[in-house]
Scaffold this active site. Structure first.
Site, PDB file in Angstrom:
ATOM      1  N   SER A 160       2.641   7.746  -3.340  1.00 21.49           N
ATOM      2  CA  SER A 160       2.633   7.039  -4.612  1.00 21.49           C
ATOM      3  C   SER A 160       3.453   5.753  -4.573  1.00 21.49           C
ATOM      4  O   SER A 160       3.085   4.810  -3.890  1.00 21.49           O
ATOM      5  CB  SER A 160       3.112   7.999  -5.710  1.00 21.49           C
ATOM      6  OG  SER A 160       2.854   7.490  -6.977  1.00 21.49           O
ATOM      7  N   ASP A 171       2.057  -6.440   2.995  1.00 24.57           N
ATOM      8  CA  ASP A 171       1.152  -7.554   2.687  1.00 24.57           C
ATOM      9  C   ASP A 171       1.779  -8.916   2.986  1.00 24.57           C
ATOM     10  O   ASP A 171       1.071  -9.881   3.235  1.00 24.57           O
ATOM     11  CB  ASP A 171       0.716  -7.509   1.216  1.00 24.57           C
ATOM     12  CG  ASP A 171      -0.338  -6.445   0.951  1.00 24.57           C
ATOM     13  OD1 ASP A 171      -0.888  -5.872   1.920  1.00 24.57           O
ATOM     14  OD2 ASP A 171      -0.600  -6.171  -0.241  1.00 24.57           O
ATOM     15  N   LYS A 185      -1.649   8.926  -1.978  1.00 24.04           N
ATOM     16  CA  LYS A 185      -1.744   9.245  -3.404  1.00 24.04           C
ATOM     17  C   LYS A 185      -1.944   7.954  -4.185  1.00 24.04           C
ATOM     18  O   LYS A 185      -1.042   7.135  -4.261  1.00 24.04           O
ATOM     19  CB  LYS A 185      -0.480   9.955  -3.869  1.00 24.04           C
ATOM     20  CG  LYS A 185      -0.514  10.364  -5.325  1.00 24.04           C
ATOM     21  CD  LYS A 185       0.774  11.092  -5.669  1.00 24.04           C
ATOM     22  CE  LYS A 185       0.775  11.493  -7.138  1.00 24.04           C
ATOM     23  NZ  LYS A 185       2.035  12.122  -7.506  1.00 24.04           N
TER      24      LYS A 185
END
Length: 188
Positions: A160, A171, A185
Site C-alpha cells: 500500500s 519514478d 496492494k
C-alpha cells in the site's frame, strides 16, 4: 502466558481481534469495563481510554555516515517522526540514506504524500484517477528534498503506502530499490 480479555463492555464474543478493538476503542478520557482471565481467575476492571502514540520510525547512523531509517507504517504520527529522523541524521553528517520498508503494511494517504514531499524534488508525487474519472494530482514543492544517494529496502510484505512511497521515489530515478517484489496492494 498473558492475560486474556474475555469480556468488554458486556460483550463476550469476539470472533476477530477487530471485533474486540471496536468495543474497547472510544473517546480518550472515557472508560470501558473489561474482564480479564489470568491464571484461571476472572478479574473485572475499568480502564481509561487514551490515545496511544507508537514509534513508527526508528533511525541510526551506520558506518561511513550512512543514515538508516526504518519506517514501520504510515500513520499520522509518522510524518513528524520521519522529519525528526531526517533532521537528526543530517545534523550528524549523513552522506547517504537507507529507507527500510520491509514488513510495512502501508497506512495513511496524506502521510505518505507528506513524506514523499520531504524526499522528492519539486514535481508530481502521484496522480490518482477515481472510478468517476476525477483526477487528483499530488505535488512536491521545492522547499525540501533529500539530495543524497538513497536506497529503499522492500519485501513481499511491503504494501500500500509503502509501495506508493517506493514508486514515487523510483519514478524520479533517485533511489536504488533492493529486496523482493512488494505485496501489490493497490487501494488508491
Amino acid at each position: 502466558m498473558g492475560d486474556l480479555i474475555i469480556e468488554a463492555a458486556g460483550v463476550t464474543e469476539f470472533p476477530e481481534l477487530d471485533d474486540l478493538v471496536a468495543v474497547v476503542r472510544g473517546e480518550p478520557g472515557s472508560t470501558v469495563d473489561i474482564v480479564i482471565e489470568r491464571n484461571g481467575e476472572k478479574i473485572p476492571m475499568t480502564i481509561a481510554r487514551a490515545k496511544v502514540a507508537m514509534d513508527t520510525v526508528s533511525w541510526r547512523m551506520l558506518d561511513d555516515n550512512i543514515g538508516y531509517i526504518k519506517i514501520e507504517e504510515f500513520d499520522t504520527i509518522t510524518v513528524s517522526q520521519f522529519e525528526e529522523a531526517v533532521d537528526d541524521l543530517t545534523a550528524q553528517g549523513m552522506r547517504a540514506v537507507i529507507f527500510d520498508l520491509r514488513d510495512n503494511p502501508g497506512g495513511d494517504y496524506d502521510t505518505v504524500v507528506s513524506m514523499c514531499d520531504r524526499v522528492l524534488p519539486e514535481g508530481v508525487i502521484m496522480t490518482v484517477k477515481d472510478k468517476n474519472g476525477t483526477i487528483k494530482t499530488e505535488n512536491s514543492d521545492q522547499e525540501h528534498r533529500i539530495d543524497l544517494p538513497i536506497a529503499i529496502i522492500i519485501n513481499g510484505n511491503s504494501a500500500s503506502a509503502s509501495e506508493v512511497f517506493t514508486g514515487a521515489i523510483q519514478d524520479y530515478n533517485i533511489a536504488t530499490i533492493v529486496g523482493e517484489q512488494s505485496y501489490g496492494k493497490g487501494i488508491v
